[in-house]
Design an enzyme around this catalytic site. Structure first.
Site, mmCIF file in Angstrom:
data_model
loop_
_atom_site.group_PDB
_atom_site.id
_atom_site.type_symbol
_atom_site.label_atom_id
_atom_site.label_comp_id
_atom_site.label_asym_id
_atom_site.label_seq_id
_atom_site.Cartn_x
_atom_site.Cartn_y
_atom_site.Cartn_z
ATOM 1 C CE1 TYR A 39 -3.491 2.735 0.783
ATOM 2 C CE2 TYR A 39 -2.150 3.253 2.702
ATOM 3 C CZ TYR A 39 -3.184 3.572 1.848
ATOM 4 O OH TYR A 39 -3.898 4.725 2.040
ATOM 5 C CD GLU A 61 -7.980 8.172 5.712
ATOM 6 O OE1 GLU A 61 -7.847 8.064 6.958
ATOM 7 O OE2 GLU A 61 -7.050 7.945 4.918
ATOM 8 C CD1 TRP A 69 -3.643 2.123 6.024
ATOM 9 C CD2 TRP A 69 -5.712 2.918 6.249
ATOM 10 N NE1 TRP A 69 -4.202 2.187 4.772
ATOM 11 C CE2 TRP A 69 -5.478 2.679 4.882
ATOM 12 C CE3 TRP A 69 -6.948 3.428 6.638
ATOM 13 C CZ2 TRP A 69 -6.428 2.912 3.898
ATOM 14 C CZ3 TRP A 69 -7.904 3.669 5.659
ATOM 15 C CH2 TRP A 69 -7.640 3.406 4.317
#
Length: 210
Positions: A39, A61, A69
């Site tokens: 990522y 988010e 995350w």
């Protein structure tokens, strides 16, 4: 030695980054986990300028608030399946049955307030089409300068622009768009570049110089 103020030599390794077995320097959070590493190397900080992409990222988010995350990234395929690929027009039409379906989906984060915010934000995204669209709206808060952090301590978690973006989005009917969440969004989609100066990704977005 305690109290030693002798400056480190120029060739000293940067403690803020980790050099991988491929010789590339990354922040510690992206240095070991293969999913986070991929990522970081290919997606984080690259420009996202389309409505669909920005709606998805605003939604994720918001779901990330209070969580790591990595948790959201691992669940992203399930999120995409559950939310019809994050197509705003589809999500905007969700009713009570869809909310209950999502609350029963163990593949995603089952938080009612965040699920409702996703629907609210899809509807707000559609309304913004009459005013230039979500992408132009969000990118309108790009600052004149970007941070140049050498260490994690120098990476801001909010900015004047993220506070302004959060306020403006709330005025347009968006939810779960606080200044910290919006700063994370701005980092993720290339509006600011908070890659550490020692990272191999610094300046690769084409938006900001290295």
């Amino acid at each position: 030695m305690t109290g030693d103020t002798t400056p480190a030599p120029d060739h000293a390794p940067d403690p803020a980054v980790v050099v991988g077995d491929d010789g590339l320097a990354r922040p510690a959070w992206a240095a070991t986990d293969p999913l986070l590493r991929e990522y970081y190397d290919t997606e984080w900080g690259m420009p996202v300028r389309d409505e669909h992409g920005l709606y998805e990222r605003i939604t994720l988010e918001a779901f990330q608030a209070g969580l790591s995350w990595a948790t959201i990234l691992r669940k992203r395929p399930a999120f995409r399946a559950a939310f019809d690929g994050f197509a705003p027009d589809r999500v905007a039409g969700y009713g009570d049955a869809d909310i209950e379906r999502l609350l029963a989906d163990a593949g995603i984060v089952r938080n009612r307030a965040k699920i409702l915010a996703a629907v609210t934000n899809a509807r707000a995204t559609i309304r913004l089409r009459e005013h230039g669209g979500l992408a132009d709206f969000v990118w309108g808060f790009k600052p004149q300068q970007t941070p140049e952090p050498r260490t994690f301590a120098e990476i801001p978690t909010t900015s004047t622009e993220s506070w302004a973006l959060a306020k403006a989005l709330r005025a347009q009917g968006f939810a779960f768009v606080g200044p910290t969440t919006m700063h994370a969004l701005m980092e993720a989609v290339g509006i600011v570049d908070t890659h550490l100066l020692g990272s191999h990704r610094r300046g690769t977005s084409g938006i900001w110089p290295a």
